[in-house]
Scaffold this motif. Sequence first.
Motif, PDB file in Angstrom:
ATOM      1  N   SER A  23       0.825  -1.219   0.000  1.00 49.71           N
ATOM      2  CA  SER A  23       0.000   0.000   0.000  1.00 49.71           C
ATOM      3  C   SER A  23       0.861   1.273   0.000  1.00 49.71           C
ATOM      4  O   SER A  23       2.013   1.265   0.462  1.00 49.71           O
ATOM      5  CB  SER A  23      -0.963   0.006   1.189  1.00 49.71           C
ATOM      6  OG  SER A  23      -0.232   0.013   2.390  1.00 49.71           O
TER       7      SER A  23
ATOM      8  N   ASP B 119       0.937   5.651   0.789  1.00 45.17           N
ATOM      9  CA  ASP B 119       0.299   6.652   1.647  1.00 45.17           C
ATOM     10  C   ASP B 119      -0.323   7.753   0.785  1.00 45.17           C
ATOM     11  O   ASP B 119      -0.295   7.682  -0.450  1.00 45.17           O
ATOM     12  CB  ASP B 119       1.290   7.200   2.696  1.00 45.17           C
ATOM     13  CG  ASP B 119       2.446   7.946   2.056  1.00 45.17           C
ATOM     14  OD1 ASP B 119       2.342   8.296   0.860  1.00 45.17           O
ATOM     15  OD2 ASP B 119       3.463   8.177   2.737  1.00 45.17           O
ATOM     16  N   GLU B 120      -0.834   8.792   1.452  1.00 43.85           N
ATOM     17  CA  GLU B 120      -1.544   9.840   0.706  1.00 43.85           C
ATOM     18  C   GLU B 120      -0.629  10.613  -0.245  1.00 43.85           C
ATOM     19  O   GLU B 120      -1.083  11.257  -1.182  1.00 43.85           O
ATOM     20  CB  GLU B 120      -2.299  10.796   1.660  1.00 43.85           C
ATOM     21  CG  GLU B 120      -1.503  11.417   2.807  1.00 43.85           C
ATOM     22  CD  GLU B 120      -1.146  10.446   3.932  1.00 43.85           C
ATOM     23  OE1 GLU B 120      -1.546   9.257   3.875  1.00 43.85           O
ATOM     24  OE2 GLU B 120      -0.421  10.866   4.856  1.00 43.85           O
ATOM     25  N   ASN B 121       0.700  10.512  -0.042  1.00 48.97           N
ATOM     26  CA  ASN B 121       1.636  11.182  -0.962  1.00 48.97           C
ATOM     27  C   ASN B 121       2.102  10.262  -2.087  1.00 48.97           C
ATOM     28  O   ASN B 121       2.980  10.603  -2.863  1.00 48.97           O
ATOM     29  CB  ASN B 121       2.882  11.667  -0.210  1.00 48.97           C
ATOM     30  CG  ASN B 121       2.519  12.598   0.919  1.00 48.97           C
ATOM     31  OD1 ASN B 121       1.663  13.446   0.737  1.00 48.97           O
ATOM     32  ND2 ASN B 121       3.137  12.407   2.076  1.00 48.97           N
ATOM     33  N   GLY B 122       1.585   9.037  -2.091  1.00 53.51           N
ATOM     34  CA  GLY B 122       1.999   8.086  -3.126  1.00 53.51           C
ATOM     35  C   GLY B 122       3.303   7.381  -2.796  1.00 53.51           C
ATOM     36  O   GLY B 122       3.904   6.716  -3.635  1.00 53.51           O
ATOM     37  N   SER B 123       3.783   7.540  -1.551  1.00 50.70           N
ATOM     38  CA  SER B 123       5.026   6.840  -1.156  1.00 50.70           C
ATOM     39  C   SER B 123       4.660   5.521  -0.465  1.00 50.70           C
ATOM     40  O   SER B 123       3.524   5.361   0.008  1.00 50.70           O
ATOM     41  CB  SER B 123       5.826   7.686  -0.166  1.00 50.70           C
ATOM     42  OG  SER B 123       6.005   8.971  -0.681  1.00 50.70           O
TER      43      SER B 123
ATOM     44  N   ARG C  58       3.838   3.019   2.091  1.00 47.31           N
ATOM     45  CA  ARG C  58       3.303   3.288   3.438  1.00 47.31           C
ATOM     46  C   ARG C  58       4.184   2.636   4.507  1.00 47.31           C
ATOM     47  O   ARG C  58       4.560   3.267   5.482  1.00 47.31           O
ATOM     48  CB  ARG C  58       1.884   2.734   3.473  1.00 47.31           C
ATOM     49  CG  ARG C  58       1.089   3.045   4.693  1.00 47.31           C
ATOM     50  CD  ARG C  58      -0.381   2.732   4.377  1.00 47.31           C
ATOM     51  NE  ARG C  58      -1.142   2.409   5.554  1.00 47.31           N
ATOM     52  CZ  ARG C  58      -1.672   3.307   6.395  1.00 47.31           C
ATOM     53  NH1 ARG C  58      -1.476   4.585   6.172  1.00 47.31           N
ATOM     54  NH2 ARG C  58      -2.370   2.917   7.431  1.00 47.31           N
TER      55      ARG C  58
END
Length: 460
Positions: free
Chosen positions: A304, A306-310, A312
């Motif tokens: 998965s 995170d919200e920044n596309g990095s 998680r």
Amino acid sequence: MDFQPILDLLEKNGQAHILDHVRRLSPEKREVFCRNLSTLNLPLAFRLYQKFSRQKGSSAHLPNIEPAFVISTPRTPEEIQRRQEAFRLGESLIRGNQIAVLIVAGGQGTRLGFPGPKGFFPISPVKKKPLFQLFAESIQALSTRYRARIPLLVMTSRENREETETFFQSRDFFGLGKDQIHFFSQGMLPTLTPGGKLILGDETSLLANPDGHGGSLKALHESGLAGRLRGQGISEIFYCQVDNPLAKIADPAFIGCHRQEGADISTKVVRRQNLEEKVGIYGMVNGKPAIIEYSDFSPEDYRSLDENGSIRYWAGNIAIHLISLSFVDRLNRQGFALPYHRAVKEVEGLGPTGGNETMAGWKFESFVFDSIPLAQKSCCLEVVREEEFAPVKNQTGIDSPDTARRAMTDLFRRWLEYAGVQVPPGAQVEVSPLFALDQEELAGKLKGKKVVIQEDTYFG
Ligand code: UTP
């Protein structure tokens, strides 16, 4: 010595084949066999067998996983200042003779397939120094820099203890004082077949395996070494594995962060390179920090973003820890607190016909990082992979001697470039820890000197 209770234990746990074997031995060999038996924790092995044989199918993924707080590489002026303070604090603890270094070297090194303990492996790019020598030289250099006494603790298995000690002796302890090095052995646990049968290793002993790197926390206590170190004023142990030649031994910044946070155990992590890289992750399980093996994640969670596309779950464990001795004590106060895991591996033992046979074996091991959820406070520090992590696990391919040597040469090349020295492509370079422990020290030593590198070059 009365061996009857052990023989009764075997009988009670369905080990008639071993009792038959014992009966066939001469009285002298029977004595040796029983003595060897008495050094193994058979009740624990039988209990673990029962536990794992009740587990059906592959284990479920862990629920309630979350990313954990990690102190990242400092960027803001405040972070930089706090890291500098940590560095100075760590230095003062080293100067105060409060830090010991532990190298765990009891593993069997099966994947590397090197004929001898892994610590003997000639790893450095130019001089081909063995892994143990690099660690010992780092300790010598740190001892000189800080005018400190830094004990080196080497954990071996019972199998490789003698060979390891002889190796150090024959090389004059690589410049360290003989009384500065403490060898101690981890425990061994019998290996069982998937059907719960003990396996003969040879005529006079059972097949047994070292009890995992977590066994270091038990053996430190049981050998009395932890108590002696405390008596000498040691408060923290820098822990690393024998197979990482880039480990920054007793890194002052790491020691300082551990103290600043008041941690029982601290861990270094690096960023996962990509979604495919399989590595233990520093995260939270049920609200507590832990290392989570990739197989304990659902595939979706492990991949998965995170919200920044990095990524998680980015914090990959590199098995470098700082451990407070008071915590080691707590982990052993009511019996050893760490859980055991089961690994199913191909093993070689003595078959019924007296010849060697390959078979499936269950090995029981504890892992040092399982102490993290048991800590009152733990701390985690992000570091740069290229500077601190190049494990030697496999003969070829990833995490092999080739990749580790390349990582060492690349690191030394960057240090030299920082010092204003150009290294031509293809040249191997090596900087001895006795010459410089970091790029600043190297730059200081080379200042005002004309250094031209044409081929393989050693700074020592
Ligand atoms: P690994 O888990 O990589 O195992 O150990 P290994 O024995 O080196 O290699 P394989 O898996 O057989 O190929 C990581 C570190 O933990 C130490 C090893 O010596 C290495 O430094 N270790 C492992 C122990 O000290 N004791 C153990 O029982 C297991």
